[in-house]
Design a protein around this motif. Structure first.
Motif, PDB file in Angstrom:
ATOM      1  N   UNK A 202       7.658 -58.119 -74.837  1.00  8.04           N
ATOM      2  CA  UNK A 202       6.583 -57.131 -74.837  1.00  8.04           C
ATOM      3  C   UNK A 202       6.867 -56.011 -73.840  1.00  8.04           C
ATOM      4  N   UNK A 203       7.439 -56.365 -72.707  1.00  7.17           N
ATOM      5  CA  UNK A 203       7.799 -55.344 -71.716  1.00  7.17           C
ATOM      6  C   UNK A 203       8.887 -54.424 -72.261  1.00  7.17           C
ATOM      7  N   UNK A 204       9.890 -55.017 -72.910  1.00  7.22           N
ATOM      8  CA  UNK A 204      10.972 -54.213 -73.489  1.00  7.22           C
ATOM      9  C   UNK A 204      10.433 -53.293 -74.579  1.00  7.22           C
ATOM     10  N   UNK A 205       9.499 -53.800 -75.385  1.00  5.37           N
ATOM     11  CA  UNK A 205       8.913 -52.970 -76.450  1.00  5.37           C
ATOM     12  C   UNK A 205       8.120 -51.808 -75.858  1.00  5.37           C
ATOM     13  N   UNK A 206       7.388 -52.071 -74.775  1.00  2.17           N
ATOM     14  CA  UNK A 206       6.605 -51.007 -74.140  1.00  2.17           C
ATOM     15  C   UNK A 206       7.521 -49.945 -73.532  1.00  2.17           C
ATOM     16  N   UNK A 207       8.599 -50.399 -72.915  1.00  3.69           N
ATOM     17  CA  UNK A 207       9.565 -49.449 -72.339  1.00  3.69           C
ATOM     18  C   UNK A 207      10.237 -48.651 -73.447  1.00  3.69           C
ATOM     19  N   UNK A 208      10.590 -49.326 -74.535  1.00  4.85           N
ATOM     20  CA  UNK A 208      11.223 -48.640 -75.670  1.00  4.85           C
ATOM     21  C   UNK A 208      10.318 -47.540 -76.214  1.00  4.85           C
ATOM     22  N   UNK A 209       9.035 -47.870 -76.373  1.00  6.39           N
ATOM     23  CA  UNK A 209       8.088 -46.880 -76.892  1.00  6.39           C
ATOM     24  C   UNK A 209       7.928 -45.712 -75.924  1.00  6.39           C
ATOM     25  N   UNK A 210       7.909 -46.010 -74.641  1.00  8.87           N
ATOM     26  CA  UNK A 210       7.718 -44.954 -73.645  1.00  8.87           C
ATOM     27  C   UNK A 210       8.930 -44.039 -73.548  1.00  8.87           C
ATOM     28  N   UNK A 211      10.142 -44.605 -73.746  1.00 10.44           N
ATOM     29  CA  UNK A 211      11.361 -43.820 -73.613  1.00 10.44           C
ATOM     30  C   UNK A 211      11.838 -43.220 -74.931  1.00 10.44           C
ATOM     31  N   UNK A 212      11.314 -43.733 -76.043  1.00 15.13           N
ATOM     32  CA  UNK A 212      11.747 -43.232 -77.343  1.00 15.13           C
ATOM     33  C   UNK A 212      13.117 -43.715 -77.754  1.00 15.13           C
ATOM     34  N   UNK A 213      13.551 -44.825 -77.173  1.00 14.98           N
ATOM     35  CA  UNK A 213      14.830 -45.437 -77.528  1.00 14.98           C
ATOM     36  C   UNK A 213      14.620 -46.943 -77.612  1.00 14.98           C
ATOM     37  N   UNK A 214      15.541 -47.624 -78.279  1.00 19.45           N
ATOM     38  CA  UNK A 214      15.440 -49.080 -78.369  1.00 19.45           C
ATOM     39  C   UNK A 214      16.064 -49.707 -77.131  1.00 19.45           C
ATOM     40  N   UNK A 215      15.245 -50.436 -76.378  1.00 22.57           N
ATOM     41  CA  UNK A 215      15.711 -51.139 -75.182  1.00 22.57           C
ATOM     42  C   UNK A 215      15.538 -52.638 -75.439  1.00 22.57           C
TER      43      UNK A 215
END
Length: 290
Positions: A202-215
């Motif tokens: 969930x943290x990785x998904x939130x970071x991905x959404x915030x950065x606009x890249x897949x993390x």
């Protein structure tokens, strides 16, 4: 003249956040640091910066002269050469001798289980006769700005098992609750602190959404972390063996309505900082790695 708060560890994460919060509210701050050259921003904001060492009774006594309250925080696992228990007890003893009226001590979540030194200091402060507040922060949201806990090689890497909901707190919220302690609203209380609880995915998904890249999330082997820092490893082993959150976040939010979720922290500051780290990492990739 307003009351004076001595902030130890003023150039560290928690001490810096507390000092900035106090200064923003127009309060008098004395910032204690071993290296005043690192406290330029605090000095510019109005803090009185003094050189001192938590292991040096004379410098502590001088720093506490005229102080009405103390924020006590001690170096964590990244400063293994310091004697946290000795230094913490010296802070308490010096504060009592100086007539300090309140001590806010920043301990750690589950200190009584995984951090015996901090637990010993909690007990020592509680028995000192000083008015006190003990804060037990969970993992800092800002830790994800550190490659040891956050973005590295384009992925989120920690030692958390995928099913664990990690409890997190923003530094600004620790500071807000410390100020509540100074104001006498939390006398004698020990508060576990968290503003959110999320799995690594969930943290990785939130970071991905915030950065606009897949993390993606990649679990760091605990033994790899143990080689870096044994105390960190013990903390993650505790989290992995106790996956359900223990902090009553709703109750804490009732006490401090501004308590941030991880998404709040990303929106306010985290995303911009993470994006700068992610962008710098991409620029440093060699042609052979692309």
């Amino acid at each position: 003249m307003s009351e004076l708060v001595l902030v130890t560890g003023a150039t560290g994460q928690q001490g810096g956040a507390v000092a900035r919060r106090l200064l923003a509210e127009g309060r008098r701050v004395r910032a204690l640091t071993r290296d005043p050259t690192r406290a330029g921003a605090l000095a510019e904001a109005g803090a009185e910066v003094v050189r001192g060492d938590l292991a040096d009774e004379a410098s502590l006594a001088a720093a506490m002269t005229g102080a009405t309250a103390v924020f006590s925080v001690h170096p964590g696992p990244l400063a293994p050469g310091q004697d946290e228990v000795r230094d913490g007890k010296l802070v308490v003893d010096t504060a009592r001798a100086a007539g300090v009226r309140h001590v806010v001590y920043s301990s750690a979540l589950a200190a009584d289980i995984v951090q015996p030194g901090k637990w010993e200091l909690e007990q020592y402060l509680a028995a000192s006769g000083l008015p006190y507040t003990i804060l037990r922060p969970s993992s800092f949201m800002e830790n994800y700005l550190n490659p040891l806990f956050g973005l590295r090689d384009g992925a989120l890497r920690t030692a958390l098992a995928p099913h664990v909901r990690q409890q997190l707190i923003a530094l600004d919220d620790i500071a807000a609750l410390a100020v509540a302690g100074f104001d006498g609203r939390l006398d004698g209380r020990t508060l576990a602190l968290a503003g959110d609880a999320r799995t690594p995915g969930e943290l990785a998904a939130a970071i991905s959404a915030a950065l606009g890249v897949t993390v993606p999330y990649e679990q760091l082997p605990i033994e790899e972390l143990r080689k870096i820092n044994a105390r960190f490893a013990r903390g993650y082993e505790y989290l992995n063996n106790n996956p359900e959150p223990t902090v009553d976040i709703a109750a804490l939010r009732a006490l401090h309505p501004g308590l941030m979720t991880f998404a709040d922290w990303l929106d306010r500051a985290g995303a911009a900082q993470l994006n700068a780290i992610f962008g710098a990492a991409k620029q440093n990739v060699s042609p052979a790695q692309k």
